[in-house]
Design an enzyme around this catalytic site. Structure first.
Site, PDB file in Angstrom:
ATOM      1  N   ARG A  30      -5.167 -13.340  -4.977  1.00 30.63           N
ATOM      2  CA  ARG A  30      -6.148 -12.854  -4.212  1.00 30.63           C
ATOM      3  C   ARG A  30      -7.251 -13.622  -4.354  1.00 30.63           C
ATOM      4  O   ARG A  30      -8.663 -13.153  -4.449  1.00 30.63           O
ATOM      5  CB  ARG A  30      -6.605 -11.390  -4.630  1.00 30.63           C
ATOM      6  N   TYR A 154       6.675   1.115  -0.203  1.00 26.74           N
ATOM      7  CA  TYR A 154       5.625   1.398   0.959  1.00 26.74           C
ATOM      8  C   TYR A 154       6.379   2.413   2.135  1.00 26.74           C
ATOM      9  O   TYR A 154       5.752   3.405   2.455  1.00 26.74           O
ATOM     10  CB  TYR A 154       4.862   0.125   1.402  1.00 26.74           C
TER      11      TYR A 154
END
Length: 349
Positions: A30, A154
């Site tokens: 990130r 998910y």
């Protein structure tokens, strides 16, 4: 298949292939994202998912931390659910929540209705890789995707989950449905990574972010065969392949035995302990606690030096090499200057 770039001076590629790097390589998960004001300025004009499908924007965002911090590798700006969109799954990324699936996958009929990856839909990702390879010079580009288990979580939960209860329930109660779903997700992951490889990425990373929710026995039975197929299908490209998850101390041996050449280690496990757990010939990546970056420079420096020393012990214990990274992604409130200073410190060691 694209021709691999020859980057003999890359400290990152040296460390992950068993050669001696000229300096300790460092990059951050990130690193392209909300910690950077230049990223926030761009994102003020577009939502997350459209940004992931705009090749020029992906290129610019990927380059931002390379310019600012001087890291030794770039990682493609994307999101773990992008390949699901490429397979026609109706989803959105909701601010403050994360990926939200419009119609969760919970029955055999839902699984049967899932479509394969449409390569035309992900063409902007390949185009971004082509732009980046031209722009990065001698800095390697890491492509990435979510592992089948994390994508399954998910899909089944409908979004982020603390306990992954519905996911584990399907896994344990309906193993046939589970393995059918995992086969489809494996195909999607392989297709998404192969498109990046053919466009020219120099390495890949597979994020099994939520695998740490599983016992070793369940991981071996329900996840490992599918992850092994991902790495096995891509081995012919001959690039370094990293496998990473959070809270995976008990799984490191299994995660290193699926064909990955590098294993990411979170901050809960020392690198020297990880070296004893992973398969021979595996390089390690990690593992500064991202929260340390909020604790002021003296704490950052102490912790970073400790990680570097631990990485040296890990190499002495048999790890192929060590890449300095965080144990998870950069937190949004991280001061960018701290990251820049951290890169300089690691390089000086």
């Amino acid at each position: 298949m694209s021709t691999r770039r020859d980057l003999p001076e890359s400290p990152y590629l040296a460390a992950v292939t068993g050669r001696k790097p000229g300096r300790i390589p460092v990059w951050f998960m990130r690193q392209a994202g909300r910690s950077l004001p230049e990223y926030r300025a761009l994102r003020a004009q577009t939502d997350m998912l459209p940004a992931c499908f705009d090749a020029e924007l992906v290129c610019e965002i990927t380059l931002q931390p390379v310019r600012r911090h001087g890291v030794d590798a770039a990682i493609l700006f994307s999101d773990i659910v992008v390949p699901l969109l490429g397979a026609g799954v109706d989803l959105d990324i909701v601010a403050g929540v994360g990926p939200v699936i419009a119609s969760p996958v919970r029955t055999a009929a839902d699984i049967d209705a899932m479509k394969p990856l449409d390569e035309q839909r992900i063409q902007p990702v390949s185009d971004a890789v082509t732009l980046l390879v031209a722009a990065l010079g001698d800095i390697p580009l890491i492509g990435f995707a979510g592992a089948p288990f994390t994508l399954a979580s998910y899909l089944i939960e409908g979004g982020p989950s603390r306990h992954h209860a519905r996911t584990k329930a399907m896994m344990l109660a309906e193993p046939d449905s589970w393995h059918t779903l995992m086969e489809k997700l494996t195909d999607i992951t392989v297709g998404f990574l192969r498109a990046q490889l053919e466009a020219g990425v120099d390495a890949i990373q597979v994020f099994d972010s939520w695998a740490g929710a599983l016992s070793l026995a369940d991981y071996r039975t329900y996840v490992q065969p599918h992850s092994a197929r991902v790495f096995g299908a891509l081995a012919e490209h001959g690039v370094p392949m990293t496998h990473f998850g959070v809270g995976t101390a008990e799984l490191l041996g299994a995660m290193s035995s699926v064909g990955a050449t590098v294993v990411g280690v979170d901050w809960r496990t020392s690198l020297s302990d990880a070296a004893a757990r992973v398969a021979p010939g595996t390089a390690l990546q990690g593992n500064l606690d991202p929260v340390v970056l909020m604790a002021g420079w003296p704490a950052v420096e102490r912790a970073a030096r400790a990680v570097v020393e631990d990485g040296r012990r890990a190499v002495d214990a048999g790890a192929t090499g060590h890449v300095f990274n965080l144990g998870h992604g950069v937190l949004p409130d991280t001061e960018p200057g701290v990251l820049t200073d951290l890169v300089s410190l690691v390089h000086s060691l």
